[in-house]
Each structure stands twice: as C-alpha cells, then as structure tokens.
Write an enzyme that holds these catalytic residues in place. Sequence first.
Site, mmCIF file in Angstrom:
data_model
loop_
_atom_site.group_PDB
_atom_site.id
_atom_site.type_symbol
_atom_site.label_atom_id
_atom_site.label_comp_id
_atom_site.label_asym_id
_atom_site.label_seq_id
_atom_site.Cartn_x
_atom_site.Cartn_y
_atom_site.Cartn_z
ATOM 1 N N LEU A 75 0.774 -1.180 0.002
ATOM 2 C CA LEU A 75 -0.067 0.017 -0.146
ATOM 3 C C LEU A 75 0.777 1.139 -0.293
ATOM 4 O O LEU A 75 1.722 1.293 0.861
ATOM 5 C CB LEU A 75 -0.836 0.053 1.189
ATOM 6 C CG LEU A 75 -1.912 1.065 1.527
ATOM 7 C CD1 LEU A 75 -3.044 0.798 0.360
ATOM 8 C CD2 LEU A 75 -2.606 0.870 2.787
ATOM 9 N N HIS A 76 0.764 2.031 -1.064
ATOM 10 C CA HIS A 76 1.343 3.267 -0.995
ATOM 11 C C HIS A 76 1.036 4.539 -1.854
ATOM 12 O O HIS A 76 1.236 5.608 -1.505
ATOM 13 C CB HIS A 76 3.051 3.016 -1.733
ATOM 14 C CG HIS A 76 3.041 2.923 -3.317
ATOM 15 N ND1 HIS A 76 2.628 1.998 -3.732
ATOM 16 C CD2 HIS A 76 3.393 3.945 -4.192
ATOM 17 C CE1 HIS A 76 2.521 2.224 -5.206
ATOM 18 N NE2 HIS A 76 3.147 3.252 -5.480
#
Length: 361
Positions: free
Chosen positions: A205-206
Amino acid sequence: MKIVTVVGARPQFIKAAMVSRAFNKYDSVTEYVIHTGQHYDDNLSDVFFRELELPLPNINLGVGSGNHGNQTGNMLIKIEEVLLEQKPDWVLVYGDTNSTLAGALAAVKLHIPVAHVEAGLRSYNRRMPEETNRVLTDHSSDLLFAPTDTACNNLLREGISKDHIKVIGDVMYDAALFYARKAENFSQIMGNLGLSEKNYILATLHRAENTDDKKRLETIIDGFNAVADDMMVVFPIHPRTKDKLRQYNLLGMISPDIMVIEPVGYLDMIILEKNAILIATDSGGVQKEAYFYKVPSVTLRNETEWTELIEMRWNRLCPPVNGQQIRDCIFEAIGSEGNDIDMYGSGNAADRIASDIIFKD
C-alpha cells in the site's frame, strides 16, 4: 552517443537495470544516470542498485520527499543543470513519477529528445498525480515505448503519431525472467520470516489516493485486519504509508496478527510474491509481477492502468468501501486463475529500447 537516464523510485531502478545492460552491449553508447533522490530510504533505493548490479548513479540530486509541486520543481531545476553540463543526445525516463515528469520537462525545454518507457498507460483518473505525470510525459516525448497494444491505442486516440510509438513489451517482464533464478538462490526471506508456500497473503500500500485519505486508509487497514483473522497477512510497510498512519494516529489499529515488516529489496519481493496465495496491492508494478508469477491479485483502487489484467481475470478491482468488502473480495479471489495469454512481450523489451534509441533515424 550519450544518453542521460533519469530515475528516482523503486520500479524505475528495476527497469533501468535491464535497459542499462542492453546499452552496455554497444561501445558507442555512454549512459549517465541521474538519481533524483525521490526514494531515498535504503530499502527503497540503495538496495536495488546493489542487488540488481545497476551502476551507481553518476549523480544523486537528493531532492527527497515533499509536496508534488515543490518536489517536481526542485527536480526540474537540478536536472536542467545536469543536462546543460552533460549535453546528451537523448534523455530516457521511466513510468509515471514526479521524477519522470521533471526529467521530460527539463529535456524538452532544452530541445533534447525524450524517450519514455512505459508510455500510454491510462487510468483516466486525473486526481491521480501519476496520471498527470504520464500524460504530460507522453505528449512531450519523441519516442514512446508502449508495453502493450492497449497502451499504443491510448496514445493513438490522443493524437500521437504512430511513427513515434513502439510496442516493445514490458521491461518489468524482462526483469522478472532475468532475476527470478537469482532470487531463488539469494533470498532467505521465507525462512527468516517463518513463512511457508501459499500460506499467506502479501499486501502492499503506498498510493496517495489511499494513504492521503484518512477514511480510505483506515478502511484498507480494517480490511487487512479482517483478512488476518483467518489467514496470515505479510505487510511490507512503505515509509509514506507508515508516516500517514502515524499522522492519523492509526498505527495502533493494525492487528497483531498482521506481519508488518520493513520494505524489502527486489529479490526478496520476488520470493514473497511467488510464494503468496494472493497479492493485495495498489501498486501498478506489483499487479504485473503477480501475473508474471501466476498469482491472483486484488487491486485496492477504483481503477487500474493495467486494464488487460482485469480483462484476462488475473486481477480484480476492489474499491476500498469498507473492511468487510475488502476481506470478501480477497477471499473470493484466492485460487482464481485467468487466461494464460502472453500480454507483455517475450522478455526482450530492453534490447529493443536500446536499439530503437541508438538507431533512431
């Protein structure tokens, strides 16, 4: 011929490693590598140069993090200074980051031809900074290396001349083939983490659309927590995501059943991807890597630029509406298989890029 390559983020290091190898086959080519410093954490930067045997950058601009305008502007100023000094024949940029756009704009203003690797991708969501970066870079480039026919058609619809477009396959596929055996021999991560094959879900997740929205970020973590009630979740946490979780006071909501680890190098990531039963991600690169290793994936976004993965049923979209919905989507996708179709070339994209630039009329 002198080529200046501009990189700044993890996926770009991987692609550049393959293309630099291709350039090295030509005695007539000198490559000068600019690292903008967009990714500066060792686990997101230095480790990739070591593992991929990529020549160290000729210069690191050390721009670091910051708001988009500030970061891109600082890159633009510093890249221009290097280009004025180096006077290259071509500037080569990759993907859709702020480094990509800054490199392209700096070159265009100095009338230096630009080659863009991974051209033509479109999510059609202009709220994504990556979408703006890729569109502006494509329309500034002289050579556009499209990974797929879909990407090529996107460019043609926007009025870009077919003469400037080359459908060459995906450099990330080159890298997956090249580094897979090295990863098997090198990586100890499965043993170090006590993991077994097909017994965990890998989560990454980014993207700003997920990390910069507190409600959306909270929803995704809630979904991961729900998954972890029934199956191991391995979560290499991106520095940006960790900072936002801390800022929103959400770090404490991560379930102790989730294995949170620091970002890993490319070779360890290959092994984690290959051995996962499913990958949940918002990363474009990780979506494709899942497909390369024939692991089903769930994309935690409203749309994806890699539409062929959805069409071929290797990936499915899961907009983060609520945690239970994320859990259900992930478990429904476990064990699914898509069509076994060659979508990303035959593993020679880097060689084609090098020859097309060198022998461009």
